[in-house]
Design an enzyme around this catalytic site. Structure first.
Site, PDB file in Angstrom:
ATOM      1  N   LYS A  98      -0.381  50.701  -4.135  1.00  0.00           N
ATOM      2  CA  LYS A  98      -0.261  52.150  -3.939  1.00  0.00           C
ATOM      3  C   LYS A  98       0.088  52.772  -5.101  1.00  0.00           C
ATOM      4  O   LYS A  98      -0.004  53.877  -5.492  1.00  0.00           O
ATOM      5  CB  LYS A  98       1.020  52.098  -3.104  1.00  0.00           C
ATOM      6  CG  LYS A  98       2.345  51.500  -3.451  1.00  0.00           C
ATOM      7  CD  LYS A  98       3.547  51.795  -2.630  1.00  0.00           C
ATOM      8  CE  LYS A  98       4.651  50.744  -2.695  1.00  0.00           C
ATOM      9  NZ  LYS A  98       4.234  49.341  -2.807  1.00  0.00           N
ATOM     10  N   HIS A 104      14.203  44.919  -2.704  1.00  0.00           N
ATOM     11  CA  HIS A 104      13.820  45.807  -4.119  1.00  0.00           C
ATOM     12  C   HIS A 104      14.913  46.264  -4.677  1.00  0.00           C
ATOM     13  O   HIS A 104      15.555  47.241  -3.933  1.00  0.00           O
ATOM     14  CB  HIS A 104      12.756  46.846  -3.356  1.00  0.00           C
ATOM     15  CG  HIS A 104      11.916  47.515  -4.530  1.00  0.00           C
ATOM     16  ND1 HIS A 104      12.481  48.040  -5.700  1.00  0.00           N
ATOM     17  CD2 HIS A 104      10.778  47.414  -4.457  1.00  0.00           C
ATOM     18  CE1 HIS A 104      11.258  48.566  -6.247  1.00  0.00           C
ATOM     19  NE2 HIS A 104      10.084  48.194  -5.775  1.00  0.00           N
ATOM     20  N   GLU A 161       6.207  42.278  -6.214  1.00  0.00           N
ATOM     21  CA  GLU A 161       5.541  43.143  -5.942  1.00  0.00           C
ATOM     22  C   GLU A 161       5.371  44.208  -7.268  1.00  0.00           C
ATOM     23  O   GLU A 161       5.536  45.445  -7.114  1.00  0.00           O
ATOM     24  CB  GLU A 161       5.890  44.016  -4.840  1.00  0.00           C
ATOM     25  CG  GLU A 161       6.089  43.060  -3.374  1.00  0.00           C
ATOM     26  CD  GLU A 161       6.683  43.773  -2.735  1.00  0.00           C
ATOM     27  OE1 GLU A 161       6.994  44.851  -2.557  1.00  0.00           O
ATOM     28  OE2 GLU A 161       6.958  43.067  -1.272  1.00  0.00           O
ATOM     29  N   TYR A 218       1.616  55.891 -10.489  1.00  0.00           N
ATOM     30  CA  TYR A 218       1.950  56.982  -9.213  1.00  0.00           C
ATOM     31  C   TYR A 218       1.317  58.088  -9.926  1.00  0.00           C
ATOM     32  O   TYR A 218       2.184  59.286  -9.760  1.00  0.00           O
ATOM     33  CB  TYR A 218       3.262  56.643  -9.015  1.00  0.00           C
ATOM     34  CG  TYR A 218       3.761  55.500  -8.404  1.00  0.00           C
ATOM     35  CD1 TYR A 218       3.416  55.329  -6.864  1.00  0.00           C
ATOM     36  CD2 TYR A 218       4.580  54.618  -9.123  1.00  0.00           C
ATOM     37  CE1 TYR A 218       3.854  54.067  -6.514  1.00  0.00           C
ATOM     38  CE2 TYR A 218       4.839  53.445  -8.477  1.00  0.00           C
ATOM     39  CZ  TYR A 218       4.384  53.215  -7.025  1.00  0.00           C
ATOM     40  OH  TYR A 218       4.883  51.923  -6.571  1.00  0.00           O
TER      41      TYR A 218
END
Length: 426
Positions: free
Chosen positions: A68, A196, A273, A388
């Protein structure tokens, strides 16, 4: 082969050409076509070096690239060539990874609030590893993918992170017993724990506490009869060297905590990740100044105004908050908007206001930045723009990619850049 001319639109950088040379040539090419199309250039060298740095600094932790963060085909093909796994958060991301040849067992469906149809798609295509953090999600998975291999995401202390996630995702430690008990009732297979610590963590000790919390959950699960074999320490790692806490400092704490709570003989697989770690500093955006205004004493003037240092410049770029620069609003304390001139300019600097191209007055990139005087048609470059940005463009941004390499005969590509053009429609 993954990055060969047959699979990608590749141009080899040879004869000592640099990325700066390539940017110059691309701008000249666009000018000859009467185009001001903004574009990205990505240095694949930087991604390869980041991977080698990861392998050296976090040798026990296998990276699952967070798709993403930047799903440009060249980025994904590079990560495939480097042998990473993939963190996918939707059906579309799983489709993309599979279409590029990623094996289903190298994907973790790392989203705790999944649509039923997406879970069914994962089951149909052999993607079995996925996260959860609530009883409702467990019930949903039991109907849609009862043979899934589940990873319980826990909430951890992320108060020292620039971007916090635990208010939205993650089970509180006090609910773990109940959740694992419910998973047992539904005959679901829980294999591990994830967390996370937030993006841009400024206190590395947060990772030690999070890993200790995960160990506590492992012990509870083992007592309930689950065979726990996986720890996922999440993402948010910075790839920039100017951040408050370096990657090496965070890694030292992580390695120490892993040795203490999950020693190598525990046979627990450790994954992470990372997204922005790989791509943030790899990308440079080139945007064109499509309009300009000069303000002096609250009065608008033309370019012929006398050379007063008191004037304010207003520039309008053809990319903005509704294009690929939304992190400036979403992550102002993390994302540094520091544009610089494409051509070296030593003229006096002026306070500058920089706007995006839309009709929305909130599409402002900065209102207090100092630049030499620029003109319509000039270009600004923006580094550290790979995370992003491209992946969050609105629908009127069309992305296309071309890949540039130098030494295809080497084990990994060296001195590589990617050109990503953007056609903006309003």
């Amino acid at each position: 082969n993954i990055l060969s001319p047959e699979n990608c639109d590749i141009e080899i950088l040879d004869n000592g050409r640099t990325i700066n040379d390539f940017i110059d040539n691309k701008i000249e090419e666009l000018g000859s076509k009467d185009s001001e199309q903004p574009f990205y250039v990505a240095n694949l060298d930087d991604m390869v070096k980041k991977h080698l740095r990861w392998l050296t600094t976090l040798p026990r932790v296998k990276p699952f690239y967070a798709l993403k963060c930047n799903s440009s085909p060249a980025v994904l093909r590079t990560m495939i060539a480097l042998g990473t796994g993939f963190d996918c958060a939707s059906k579309g991301e799983i489709q993309l990874a599979l279409s590029l040849g990623v094996a289903p067992d190298k994907i973790i469906y790392a989203h705790t609030t999944k649509a039923r149809s997406h879970i069914k798609y994962a089951r149909t295509h052999g993607v079995n590893m996925m996260t959860f953090d609530s009883e409702d999600e467990l019930v949903k998975i039991s109907f849609c993918h009862p043979t899934a291999r589940l990873v319980l995401r826990i909430a951890v202390d992320d108060t020292c992170s620039v971007i916090r996630l635990s208010s939205k995702f993650g089970a509180r430690l006090g609910t773990v017993n109940k959740l694992l008990g419910r998973a047992r009732e539904l005959d679901l297979d829980v294999i591990g724990v994830s967390f996370h610590a937030g993006s841009g963590c400024t206190e590395s000790s947060a990772f030690k506490q999070a890993i200790a919390d995960a160990r506590h959950v492992f012990d509870i699960a083992n007592k309930l009869g689950f065979q726990m074999t996986l720890l996922d320490i999440g993402g948010g790692f910075t790839g920039r060297n100017d951040f408050k806490v370096t990657f090496e400092e965070v890694s030292e704490v992580i390695n120490g905590a892993l040795d203490e709570y999950f020693p190598s003989d525990s046979e627990v697989e450790i994954i992470a990740e990372p997204g922005r770690y790989y791509v943030e500093s790899s990308f440079t955006l080139a945007a064109n100044i499509i309009a300009k205004r000069v303000i002096l004493d609250d009065t608008e003037h033309s370019d012929i105004v006398e050379n007063s240092r008191d004037r304010t410049m207003m520039y309008y770029l053809n990319d903005g908050l509704y294009g690929s620069l939304s992190p400036i609003v979403d992550e102002p304390s993390y994302y540094k908007f520091e544009p610089y001139c494409h051509r070296v300019n030593i003229d006096p600097v002026y306070q500058s206001i920089i706007w995006g191209p839309t009709c929305d007055s909130t599409d402002k990139l900065t209102d207090d930045y100092w630049l030499p005087e620029l003109h319509v048609g000039d270009w600004l470059l923006i580094d550290n723009s790979g995370a992003y940005t491209v992946s969050l463009c609105t629908e009127y941004c069309e992305i296309k990619c071309c890949i540039y390499l130098t030494e295809l005969c080497q084990p990994v590509p060296l001195n590589c850049v990617v050109y990503i053009g953007k056609a903006m429609y309003y």
